[in-house]
Structures are given as C-alpha cells and as structure tokens.
Design a protein around this motif. Sequence first.
Motif, PDB file in Angstrom:
ATOM      1  N   PRO A 338      52.536  43.900  31.352  1.00 24.93           N
ATOM      2  CA  PRO A 338      52.740  43.484  32.529  1.00 24.93           C
ATOM      3  C   PRO A 338      52.865  44.610  33.767  1.00 24.93           C
ATOM      4  CG  PRO A 338      54.046  42.293  31.176  1.00 24.93           C
ATOM      5  CD  PRO A 338      53.683  43.232  30.528  1.00 24.93           C
ATOM      6  N   TRP A 339      52.512  44.146  34.780  1.00 24.06           N
ATOM      7  CA  TRP A 339      52.307  45.571  35.810  1.00 24.06           C
ATOM      8  C   TRP A 339      52.310  44.689  37.254  1.00 24.06           C
ATOM      9  CZ3 TRP A 339      48.159  45.116  39.295  1.00 24.06           C
ATOM     10  CH2 TRP A 339      47.384  44.340  39.114  1.00 24.06           C
ATOM     11  N   ALA A 340      52.727  45.659  38.294  1.00 24.25           N
ATOM     12  CA  ALA A 340      52.931  45.446  39.564  1.00 24.25           C
ATOM     13  C   ALA A 340      52.148  46.516  40.403  1.00 24.25           C
ATOM     14  CB  ALA A 340      54.124  44.821  40.089  1.00 24.25           C
ATOM     15  N   TRP A 341      51.210  46.293  41.386  1.00 19.56           N
ATOM     16  CA  TRP A 341      50.821  47.166  42.461  1.00 19.56           C
ATOM     17  C   TRP A 341      51.764  46.922  43.672  1.00 19.56           C
ATOM     18  CZ3 TRP A 341      46.825  50.745  42.057  1.00 19.56           C
ATOM     19  CH2 TRP A 341      46.453  51.657  43.225  1.00 19.56           C
ATOM     20  N   LEU A 342      52.402  48.266  43.960  1.00 22.37           N
ATOM     21  CA  LEU A 342      53.180  48.322  45.119  1.00 22.37           C
ATOM     22  C   LEU A 342      52.637  48.820  46.372  1.00 22.37           C
ATOM     23  CD1 LEU A 342      56.483  49.320  43.271  1.00 22.37           C
ATOM     24  CD2 LEU A 342      55.761  47.050  44.003  1.00 22.37           C
ATOM     25  N   GLU A 373      52.645  55.891  26.341  1.00 26.25           N
ATOM     26  CA  GLU A 373      51.637  55.088  25.520  1.00 26.25           C
ATOM     27  C   GLU A 373      50.686  54.214  26.587  1.00 26.25           C
ATOM     28  OE1 GLU A 373      51.010  51.887  21.932  1.00 26.25           O
ATOM     29  OE2 GLU A 373      52.895  53.082  22.403  1.00 26.25           O
ATOM     30  N   VAL A 374      51.170  53.816  27.409  1.00 24.31           N
ATOM     31  CA  VAL A 374      50.448  52.850  28.459  1.00 24.31           C
ATOM     32  C   VAL A 374      50.163  53.439  29.646  1.00 24.31           C
ATOM     33  CG1 VAL A 374      51.540  50.986  27.358  1.00 24.31           C
ATOM     34  CG2 VAL A 374      52.731  51.855  29.526  1.00 24.31           C
ATOM     35  N   ASP A 375      50.757  54.527  30.235  1.00 25.63           N
ATOM     36  CA  ASP A 375      50.498  55.115  31.210  1.00 25.63           C
ATOM     37  C   ASP A 375      48.971  55.512  31.673  1.00 25.63           C
ATOM     38  OD1 ASP A 375      51.477  56.207  33.987  1.00 25.63           O
ATOM     39  OD2 ASP A 375      50.681  58.114  32.962  1.00 25.63           O
ATOM     40  N   PRO A 376      48.336  56.062  30.464  1.00 26.11           N
ATOM     41  CA  PRO A 376      46.999  56.581  30.826  1.00 26.11           C
ATOM     42  C   PRO A 376      46.169  55.232  31.170  1.00 26.11           C
ATOM     43  CG  PRO A 376      47.847  57.709  28.792  1.00 26.11           C
ATOM     44  CD  PRO A 376      48.694  56.411  29.237  1.00 26.11           C
ATOM     45  N   TYR A 377      46.282  54.223  30.768  1.00 30.23           N
ATOM     46  CA  TYR A 377      45.408  52.914  31.385  1.00 30.23           C
ATOM     47  C   TYR A 377      45.724  52.949  32.856  1.00 30.23           C
ATOM     48  CZ  TYR A 377      44.045  48.322  32.398  1.00 30.23           C
ATOM     49  OH  TYR A 377      43.347  47.280  32.761  1.00 30.23           O
ATOM     50  N   PHE A 378      46.965  52.842  33.260  1.00 31.29           N
ATOM     51  CA  PHE A 378      47.279  52.872  34.629  1.00 31.29           C
ATOM     52  C   PHE A 378      47.102  53.927  35.457  1.00 31.29           C
ATOM     53  CE2 PHE A 378      50.352  49.831  32.342  1.00 31.29           C
ATOM     54  CZ  PHE A 378      49.820  48.658  33.311  1.00 31.29           C
ATOM     55  N   GLU A 379      46.986  55.239  35.104  1.00 34.54           N
ATOM     56  CA  GLU A 379      46.453  56.290  35.547  1.00 34.54           C
ATOM     57  C   GLU A 379      44.959  56.072  36.018  1.00 34.54           C
ATOM     58  OE1 GLU A 379      45.977  61.061  35.348  1.00 34.54           O
ATOM     59  OE2 GLU A 379      46.506  59.793  33.423  1.00 34.54           O
ATOM     60  N   ALA A 403      49.433  55.894  43.810  1.00 34.81           N
ATOM     61  CA  ALA A 403      49.715  55.516  42.440  1.00 34.81           C
ATOM     62  C   ALA A 403      49.073  56.408  41.416  1.00 34.81           C
ATOM     63  CB  ALA A 403      49.351  53.981  42.157  1.00 34.81           C
ATOM     64  N   GLU A 404      48.126  57.055  41.937  1.00 36.95           N
ATOM     65  CA  GLU A 404      47.200  58.014  41.033  1.00 36.95           C
ATOM     66  C   GLU A 404      48.256  59.178  40.509  1.00 36.95           C
ATOM     67  OE1 GLU A 404      43.627  59.475  43.090  1.00 36.95           O
ATOM     68  OE2 GLU A 404      44.693  60.453  44.530  1.00 36.95           O
ATOM     69  N   ASN A 405      49.295  59.642  41.515  1.00 35.57           N
ATOM     70  CA  ASN A 405      50.087  60.695  41.119  1.00 35.57           C
ATOM     71  C   ASN A 405      51.276  60.221  40.284  1.00 35.57           C
ATOM     72  OD1 ASN A 405      48.558  62.348  42.624  1.00 35.57           O
ATOM     73  ND2 ASN A 405      49.560  61.657  44.620  1.00 35.57           N
ATOM     74  N   PRO A 406      51.492  60.990  39.074  1.00 31.58           N
ATOM     75  CA  PRO A 406      52.544  60.437  38.109  1.00 31.58           C
ATOM     76  C   PRO A 406      53.933  60.032  38.866  1.00 31.58           C
ATOM     77  CG  PRO A 406      51.335  62.513  37.476  1.00 31.58           C
ATOM     78  CD  PRO A 406      50.724  62.234  38.709  1.00 31.58           C
TER      79      PRO A 406
END
Length: 613
Positions: A338-342, A373-379, A403-406
Amino acid sequence: MEVADFLRRHPPFDSLDDGTLRHVASAARRESYPAGTIILRQSGEPATVLYVVASGSVELLDGDQLLDLLSEGELFGQFSLFSGSVPNITVRAAEDTECYLVPHHLAEEVLGTSAGLAFVTASARRRMARGAEARELRVGIGPEAVDAGSLVSRAPVTCPPTATVGEAAVLMSREHVSAVVIPLRDEWGIVTDRDLRSRVLAAARPADTPVSEVMSHPALTVPADTMAAEVLLSMLDADVHHFPVLDPNGRLLGVLTDSDLMGIERNSPFTVRRQIDRAAEEAAVVEAARRIPEAVCWLVDSGSDPVDVGHIVGVTIDALTRRFIQLAIDRQGPPPVPWAWLALGSAARHEQALLTDQDHALAFDPGERAAEEVDPYFEKLARSVTDGLEAAGIPRCRGGAMAENPPLRRSVDGWTTALRGWMADPGLEGSILSSIVFDYRRAAGPLEVDAAMDRVIRTAPANPIFMRHLSRRALDEKPPTGFFRDLVVRSKGEHAGTLDIKHGGIVLIGNLARAYAVGSGIVERQTLRRLRAAAEAGRITNDERQSLEEAFRLLWAVRLDHQVRCVREGRPPDDFVDPKTLGPLTRGGLKDAFRIIAAQQRVLAADLGVNLR
C-alpha cells in the motif's frame, strides 16, 4: 453645504473628514439628464469624472439587457475612470435624473482610501452578481453570485431501484438527461450516462440488470443554498459531473451538472479535466496540460474568485499527477505494498497559479517487508511521474522536494518519526522542509497516511522549540512597506522595477496562517481555512482574520491578472508585477494589504518577544 450634506449620507463619502468632504462637494458640479439620455456608452469614450446619482435613477445595460438600476446616492463610472478603458456597460437615465460629477483627481482621493477601496470591491461584487442573474451567467464570477437551487432548470428524473439498466437508459434518452436519481431509504443513488458506459456496456452486463447494482450510492448531494462556486470546486475535487440538489427539508429539487455550471466552453476546467482523464499515453496527458493556461484565462475573464482559481489549478494538477501515476503503474505492474502520493506545500494547499513547481513525496506501508526491498519500485514510479509533470509544464522543485529523491520516500513510520524529529530539533533539514512538508495532503493511492501524520501535528503546541521556529519562519521576510508614493520594487537584476507579488505578500500570509494553525494543533491545509480555524480557536481576532483574508484575495487577484497578461503577450508567466501596469485603486489596495501583513507580523513578533527591524 447642501452637496456636502447629501454626500455625507452615502458611502464612501460618509467616511471622509469634514475638510475633505467640503473640498469634494465644492468641486462637484451638478448635471441634468432627461429620461432616455445615454450618459456613458458601452465601448464608447472612457469616463472622465465619477458620477453620483443625486436624484432619479439610471439603468446599467449590457447591449439591450438590463443588468441593474442605480438610484440616489449610488456611483457609476469609477472602473472606466481609473482604468482609462472604454465602459463595458451602457449607463442610461431611466427617468429625469441629476448627478453630481466629481473630478478625476478628487475621485481618486476618495476611492483610494481604505473605506473607498472596500466600497468599490463590495459594489463590484454586488453588481457582478446582479448582472450574472440577469444574463443567466450563473457561475464563474465569484462565490456570492448564485446558489445551487437557482441553477436547477427542471424537475428531477427518477426511477426505482428495481428498474433495469435498460429501462433507465430509455428513460434518460426520452427525457434528454444524463442522469437518473434513485430514491433509497434516507439517501439517494444516482446512475449517469458514464455509469452505463463503464459499468454496463464495458462490463458486458445484460440490459435487465437492476440499476441498484450499478448505481453510485450514497450519491453526493448539495443543499440548495450552496454557492455555485463551492459546487464547482466539489465537482472537480470529487471528479463527478452530477450533484442532486436538496431543499432545506431534504426533498430532491433536481440534478446539477457540470454543464450547468461551466457551460460547454472548450476552455472550461471540466473540458481540460476530461482530456487528462481520457489520455491513453503520456504524450496525450502533456497535450491536455497545455490547455491549463487557457482554462485559467477563461476563469479570470469570468471574474471567478481568485482563491477558487488557485484551487482549480491545484485540482487539475492532481488529475495530471494521478494520470501519470496510473500510466506508470500500467507499465511497471501493481505496487508491491500500500502507498500514498503526497502533495506538499502550495500543492497540498491547492494554492497554485500558472507559475508553479513540483512539491511531492511518497509514503508506503512495507508491512513485514523491509523498506529497502520495496523502495526501488517507488523510486522508479516517482521518477516517471516527475518526468511526466515536467514535460507537462510543471518544473522540478529547485529545492529537491520531490518523491524521486530518497528523503521524500519513507514508510508511514518513517514519516511520523521524521516529523517528530524535526519538531524536537528542526536542524538544517527540518528548517528547509518545515514550510513544505508540514503542508501535506494525500493526492493519490490507497494508503491513508494523513491520520498518522495529523496526530503528530496536533502535538506541536506542546513543543515550544518547534513553535518558536515555525513562528520565526513567518517573520523571515517582510512585505514591501517602506515606500513613498509608490510600491517598493526590485532595484537590480532581471526583474528590476517590479514587485514580487508571491514572495512579497502571498507567501507571507501563508506562513502566518501555518504558524497560527499548527501552533493551535489545527490540521487544516488551505490558508483561508487555517485563518478561520485560528480565529475560532482565539489565536487571532476575527477582525485580523478578515483583514488577512481580504489581503490574500487581492494579492491573488493581482497575481492571476498579471499571469494571464503574460500568457496573452506570449511570455512565460511569472510573479513579478510592474506597479505601473496597475490602476491607482489596485496600488492603494496593495499598500493596505502589505500594511496588514506587516501589522500582523508585529503582533506575532511581540508574542515571541522578538524585535522586528
């Protein structure tokens, strides 16, 4: 003395001191106009004096359409007089009429006062509303113009929940409507033509499917006394095109559509929104986004409330963002957790104009999995969306708040921990991000992260170090009040001779509102809502709230007018206004707005024990 006594009974002359009033009265001359006389002609010669109706009455006409009737004590000609432009209406004596004619320089002195500016603003809004009713231009000229109930043009078309979708389609076709309403127990359902396409035809459902299986319920409804501008914003926010309208007793009056509100203008926000939602690839989304300036010009020309225009721009950018997100997910596959774009900063507040950049972040709930583990997808997702928004004309944030920045991608726990850390010790990172990240709003995604972050914000009043820091941020910059005869402008550089309307005014009110709201544990996002909530909490007085609201609206109006002018002159929009392009009333209003901001900063500084230089 007779003229002075007459003027003293009517605004804005009633606010003048005796000496100024006598001076105006002695210079005013009285003119007679027989019934039917054209005093000012639409698109004719500009007014050279300010007219005050002494006796009789005058008609305001748009072509042959009567817009308003002015009687004893009312003014006309002021807008043409101060702008130097041709009259946009015809003024005709409705009966034998006499007027006092006030010379230009004295009219400017009278209407350039705070009371005069307030009078002009109020009379302009009242006249636009009356004109809108007469011409049935029912929305787009300000939230006071008309309510939802008066927009309903026909009785509602209803069908029972047991009716089939085939019967509903036949009914809609026969009645020439795009929606039918279904009465339910204590609520309403609705089926629209879009529902029939997406939930019946696309899903290959049979014609005998009950409408209860495809309707939306409970349907979003609006009370009849809701202002049209509020309905427009609600439609755009909820991405719906129909609102059942209810009377005070909860009875259904009819259905309001987006066409009722905005017509079928090709440049309306609804048209742009539909093009974005229907875009099948990034290039089509980018093409649709190029219509945003046209939509803003259309709204400004319609006289829309400037703060509402900023809200509509924000809603439209939300739609762009969601479309780019969905296209990226279609390529990458579904998100792993689950995710959210802020949306952050002005995007979170829905306060964006034609010049805006990207401010956003990502939150996710890794569950039992490691965040790494999941961050590469969201990057990858974030980079794709950021690239798309840049191609659509929304440039990257120079401060890196994307959001492209860690640092702007964190788990929910990561975000709440970061907020608490910045509140305990703002440091450099917290100092930079506090004016952006502390304004947040979930713009897309299923993860309801707002509640967790809100709980942290509500603890802010118990953290005096952070509250002092946030308040100091509201005092970092000063409005341009050190002027004489004119506004302070930049003296050097590319924008020499101009006024930065955003950072010199709009941002300052936003910073004050954030300090008041967060300092009271209030989690409202939008500036005007923050001010109202702060007044209700006793953080500021109602008079202070009202003054800041009026200043905020004026600054936004000047900003949008300037940016629309840039677009029409083929220049990139910016926030650098040349005061020479403004009329004397607007310049006077800006001076008052800056004084209001400066006064409020002094109050806040006194609360902090800080000496403002």
